[in-house]
Design a protein around this motif. Structure first.
Motif, short mmCIF file in Angstrom:
data_model
loop_
_atom_site.label_atom_id
_atom_site.label_comp_id
_atom_site.label_asym_id
_atom_site.label_seq_id
_atom_site.Cartn_x
_atom_site.Cartn_y
_atom_site.Cartn_z
N SER A 138 22.96 -6.34 1.32
CA SER A 138 21.51 -6.14 1.38
C SER A 138 21.20 -4.65 1.28
O SER A 138 21.95 -3.82 1.80
N GLY A 139 20.09 -4.33 0.61
CA GLY A 139 19.66 -2.94 0.51
C GLY A 139 18.69 -2.75 -0.63
O GLY A 139 18.41 -3.67 -1.40
N THR A 140 18.19 -1.53 -0.74
CA THR A 140 17.23 -1.18 -1.79
C THR A 140 17.93 -1.08 -3.14
O THR A 140 19.02 -0.53 -3.24
N LEU A 141 17.28 -1.62 -4.17
CA LEU A 141 17.80 -1.54 -5.53
C LEU A 141 17.43 -0.20 -6.15
O LEU A 141 16.26 0.15 -6.22
N TYR A 142 18.43 0.55 -6.59
CA TYR A 142 18.25 1.79 -7.35
C TYR A 142 18.80 1.56 -8.75
O TYR A 142 19.77 0.80 -8.91
N VAL A 143 18.20 2.20 -9.75
CA VAL A 143 18.64 2.04 -11.13
C VAL A 143 18.68 3.41 -11.79
O VAL A 143 17.85 4.27 -11.51
N PHE A 144 19.67 3.61 -12.69
CA PHE A 144 19.76 4.86 -13.44
C PHE A 144 20.37 4.61 -14.81
O PHE A 144 21.02 3.58 -15.04
#
Length: 169
Positions: A138-144
């Motif tokens: 579980s956690g925040t989705l980051y994208v790069f």
């Protein structure tokens, strides 16, 4: 007679050295709005979406972005020749062959959470259009964009992709 030593640097290192550090945003929060614009120039795109362990999510991603003058789609460089030419530099990418040989240059990469000072957290994955993803944590989705692991490599990037994330019941 003095001998001269020639030092060869990767092109991305040379281009990155020309830009100012303040010109690259480290994180842009999106606060859960959809569709989400994933900026190619941002080192960590904070989607504002929390993924939950054990739940499955579907990703829809579209659009084009550029690294310098090279256009890319969510699958990587629009021109297969560019991907082939970049192959020797792939170990320099944030999501390199050490993690997943299938990750192309400039392909969107998602992470669950992020660690300051670290280019890639434990839970990272390639984002492909139409894919389903079962979250291992579980956690925040980051994208790069899958570019070189130092922030300055993002200074010459342009454009954004559009991302939609939906939970599959």
């Amino acid at each position: 007679m003095k001998s001269k030593t020639l030092i060869l640097l990767p092109m991305s290192a040379l281009l990155a050295s020309c830009a100012c550090k303040d010109s690259v945003p480290e994180t842009i929060p999106h606060h859960g709005r959809q569709p989400i614009g994933i900026q190619s120039r941002t080192y960590w795109n904070d989607t504002g979406i929390t993924l939950h362990k054990g739940r499955t999510y579907q990703f829809q991603v579209s659009g084009t972005w550029k690294d310098w003058t090279y256009q890319a789609t969510p699958a990587g460089p629009a021109c297969p020749l560019i991907n082939a030419l970049m192959f020797p530099a792939r170990p320099l990418l944030r999501y390199s062959p050490f993690h997943d040989i299938r990750a192309n240059y400039f392909q969107p990469i998602g992470t669950i959470g992020r660690e300051k000072g670290k280019a890639l957290p434990t839970y990272a994955f390639i984002i492909r259009d139409g894919m389903n993803y079962n979250a291992p944590a579980s956690g925040t989705l980051y994208v790069f964009a899958n570019d070189a692991p130092w922030e300055m490599a993002y200074a010459n990037n342009k454009g954004k992709l559009s991302l939609n994330v939906s939970e599959i019941p």
